[in-house]
Design a protein around this motif. Structure first.
Motif, PDB file in Angstrom:
ATOM      1  N   GLU A 198       0.936  -1.098   0.030  1.00 31.95           N
ATOM      2  CA  GLU A 198      -0.130  -0.029  -0.087  1.00 31.95           C
ATOM      3  C   GLU A 198       0.826   1.237   0.034  1.00 31.95           C
ATOM      4  O   GLU A 198       0.754   2.362  -0.656  1.00 31.95           O
ATOM      5  N   ARG A 199       2.056   1.345   0.554  1.00 27.50           N
ATOM      6  CA  ARG A 199       2.818   2.443   0.597  1.00 27.50           C
ATOM      7  C   ARG A 199       3.523   2.655  -0.884  1.00 27.50           C
ATOM      8  O   ARG A 199       3.375   3.806  -0.975  1.00 27.50           O
ATOM      9  N   HIS A 200       3.686   1.597  -1.245  1.00 29.19           N
ATOM     10  CA  HIS A 200       4.131   1.946  -2.770  1.00 29.19           C
ATOM     11  C   HIS A 200       3.303   2.136  -3.521  1.00 29.19           C
ATOM     12  O   HIS A 200       3.363   3.329  -4.631  1.00 29.19           O
ATOM     13  N   GLU A 201       1.830   1.816  -3.445  1.00 33.32           N
ATOM     14  CA  GLU A 201       0.796   2.331  -4.365  1.00 33.32           C
ATOM     15  C   GLU A 201       0.599   3.780  -4.125  1.00 33.32           C
ATOM     16  O   GLU A 201       0.058   4.391  -5.223  1.00 33.32           O
ATOM     17  N   ILE A 202       0.703   3.958  -2.749  1.00 36.47           N
ATOM     18  CA  ILE A 202       0.427   5.685  -2.888  1.00 36.47           C
ATOM     19  C   ILE A 202       1.470   6.390  -3.411  1.00 36.47           C
ATOM     20  O   ILE A 202       1.046   7.445  -3.919  1.00 36.47           O
ATOM     21  N   LEU A 203       2.604   6.177  -2.990  1.00 38.66           N
ATOM     22  CA  LEU A 203       3.480   6.897  -3.658  1.00 38.66           C
ATOM     23  C   LEU A 203       3.661   6.725  -5.044  1.00 38.66           C
ATOM     24  O   LEU A 203       3.848   7.953  -5.717  1.00 38.66           O
ATOM     25  N   ASN A 204       3.527   5.655  -5.805  1.00 44.11           N
ATOM     26  CA  ASN A 204       3.435   5.861  -7.064  1.00 44.11           C
ATOM     27  C   ASN A 204       2.399   6.524  -7.685  1.00 44.11           C
ATOM     28  O   ASN A 204       2.555   7.097  -8.728  1.00 44.11           O
ATOM     29  N   GLY A 205       1.241   6.369  -6.980  1.00 45.58           N
ATOM     30  CA  GLY A 205       0.171   7.218  -7.601  1.00 45.58           C
ATOM     31  C   GLY A 205       0.129   8.618  -7.290  1.00 45.58           C
ATOM     32  O   GLY A 205      -0.210   9.303  -8.491  1.00 45.58           O
ATOM     33  N   LEU A 206       0.768   9.071  -6.549  1.00 42.37           N
ATOM     34  CA  LEU A 206       1.129  10.527  -6.423  1.00 42.37           C
ATOM     35  C   LEU A 206       1.862  10.894  -7.551  1.00 42.37           C
ATOM     36  O   LEU A 206       1.876  12.094  -8.025  1.00 42.37           O
ATOM     37  N   ALA A 207       3.019  10.252  -7.648  1.00 45.61           N
ATOM     38  CA  ALA A 207       3.981  10.704  -8.840  1.00 45.61           C
ATOM     39  C   ALA A 207       3.311  10.572 -10.046  1.00 45.61           C
ATOM     40  O   ALA A 207       3.451  11.359 -10.801  1.00 45.61           O
ATOM     41  N   ALA A 208       2.559   9.471 -10.403  1.00 45.69           N
ATOM     42  CA  ALA A 208       2.123   9.271 -11.871  1.00 45.69           C
ATOM     43  C   ALA A 208       1.008  10.389 -12.107  1.00 45.69           C
ATOM     44  O   ALA A 208       1.109  10.827 -13.150  1.00 45.69           O
ATOM     45  N   HIS A 209       0.319  10.877 -10.924  1.00 41.26           N
ATOM     46  CA  HIS A 209      -0.641  11.932 -11.407  1.00 41.26           C
ATOM     47  C   HIS A 209      -0.355  13.387 -10.955  1.00 41.26           C
ATOM     48  O   HIS A 209      -1.028  14.236 -11.224  1.00 41.26           O
ATOM     49  N   LYS A 210       1.193  13.606 -10.721  1.00 43.06           N
ATOM     50  CA  LYS A 210       1.651  14.786 -10.460  1.00 43.06           C
ATOM     51  C   LYS A 210       0.902  15.453  -9.249  1.00 43.06           C
ATOM     52  O   LYS A 210       0.504  16.559  -9.484  1.00 43.06           O
ATOM     53  N   LEU A 211       0.593  14.824  -8.205  1.00 42.35           N
ATOM     54  CA  LEU A 211      -0.239  15.456  -7.072  1.00 42.35           C
ATOM     55  C   LEU A 211       0.736  15.679  -5.972  1.00 42.35           C
ATOM     56  O   LEU A 211       1.527  14.899  -5.704  1.00 42.35           O
TER      57      LEU A 211
END
Length: 273
Positions: free
Chosen positions: A44-57
């Motif tokens: 879940e940690r990686h999912e959050i960090l990767n999602g933030l980066a992918a969407h430039k949030l």
């Protein structure tokens, strides 16, 4: 001055992180305000960090989880949560710190822990005005702010309205002190008998909405006078139990997501001038 608007995870927990980030980005937010508990799985940690980066949030780390009444245990959990949030590499951390029934010195010790983590990580930590915490009432928070000039806050004045059973017209000194110390806003409309009106868009709540806007206007004016380049706001109309539900059916009377979008657009328009 550029305003950045952040979407709370609160109320969207049924969405996967991936779906949440897509929805937030599509709605025109600049980032999210989320917790990052130390007991999250690595997946879940990686999912959050990767999602933030992918969407430039961008991300604001939010701490509320430390609720242990035993002070020594509370200190340890508080430190662990803040250190976990540092791993998000957030713009800053917004912390609901301490307890209303802790002594003055106990809450000061928690501020000292936050200061140490901030100094070692380079991540600023703000302390939210919130019921049940160090800052549960305007006059109490004023005492801390006068004693500790370095203390910076997230202003959620809705809590103070509920605690004081007033819109704080008679506590102007405390309100002004809070404005001077504010580095982030939680934009929720509270009233004399609770931290959240049923619907801030309704005409019967216009008086209360205007009081919030008057205070927020002063925050924004001060930031502009100080030549600050960025400021952050999280529209935070809350999920149940803040959100009102129909008796017996427990169906929501209003739509949390829509009200937060309305607040974002209202403030974006108001402060774009």
């Amino acid at each position: 001055m550029k305003l950045n608007f952040f979407c709370p995870r609160w109320g969207c927990e049924t969405l996967s992180w991936a779906d949440f980030f897509v929805k937030v980005k599509s709605a025109g937010y600049d980032g999210v305000e989320i917790g990052f508990p130390y007991d999250l799985s690595e997946i879940e940690r990686h999912e959050i960090l990767n999602g933030l980066a992918a969407h430039k949030l961008e991300v604001i780390g939010q701490h509320w989880q430390t609720v242990n009444s035993d002070f020594e245990a509370h200190k340890k959990e508080f430190e662990s949560h803040l250190k976990s949030l540092v791993e998000l590499k957030p713009l800053f951390i917004n912390s609901q710190t301490g307890k209303d029934y802790y002594t003055f010195d106990q809450n000061l010790k928690l501020f000292a822990i936050a200061d140490q983590i901030s100094a070692s990580s380079g991540v600023k930590i703000l302390h939210e005005t919130h019921r049940g915490k160090w800052s549960f009432a305007a006059h109490i928070a004023q005492s801390y702010l006068e004693l500790n000039p370095k203390l910076r806050i997230t202003l959620d004045i809705s809590h103070w309205f509920a605690v004081a059973e007033s819109l704080l017209e008679d506590q102007e000194k405390a309100v002004q002190m809070a404005i001077l110390k504010t580095d982030h806003l939680h934009a929720r409309i509270g009233f004399e008998e609770g931290p959240q009106v049923m619907d801030p868009r309704s005409p019967e709540n216009e008086r209360i909405l205007l009081r919030h806007l008057q205070i927020w206007d002063r925050v924004i004016s001060l930031k502009r006078e100080n030549k600050e380049t960025h400021f952050t706001i999280t529209p935070e109309y809350g999920a149940p139990p803040y959100q009102h539900l129909m008796p017996f059916s427990n169906l929501p009377i209003t739509n949390q997501w829509d009200i937060n979008l309305w607040m974002k657009d209202l403030l974006k328009e108001r402060y774009s001038k």
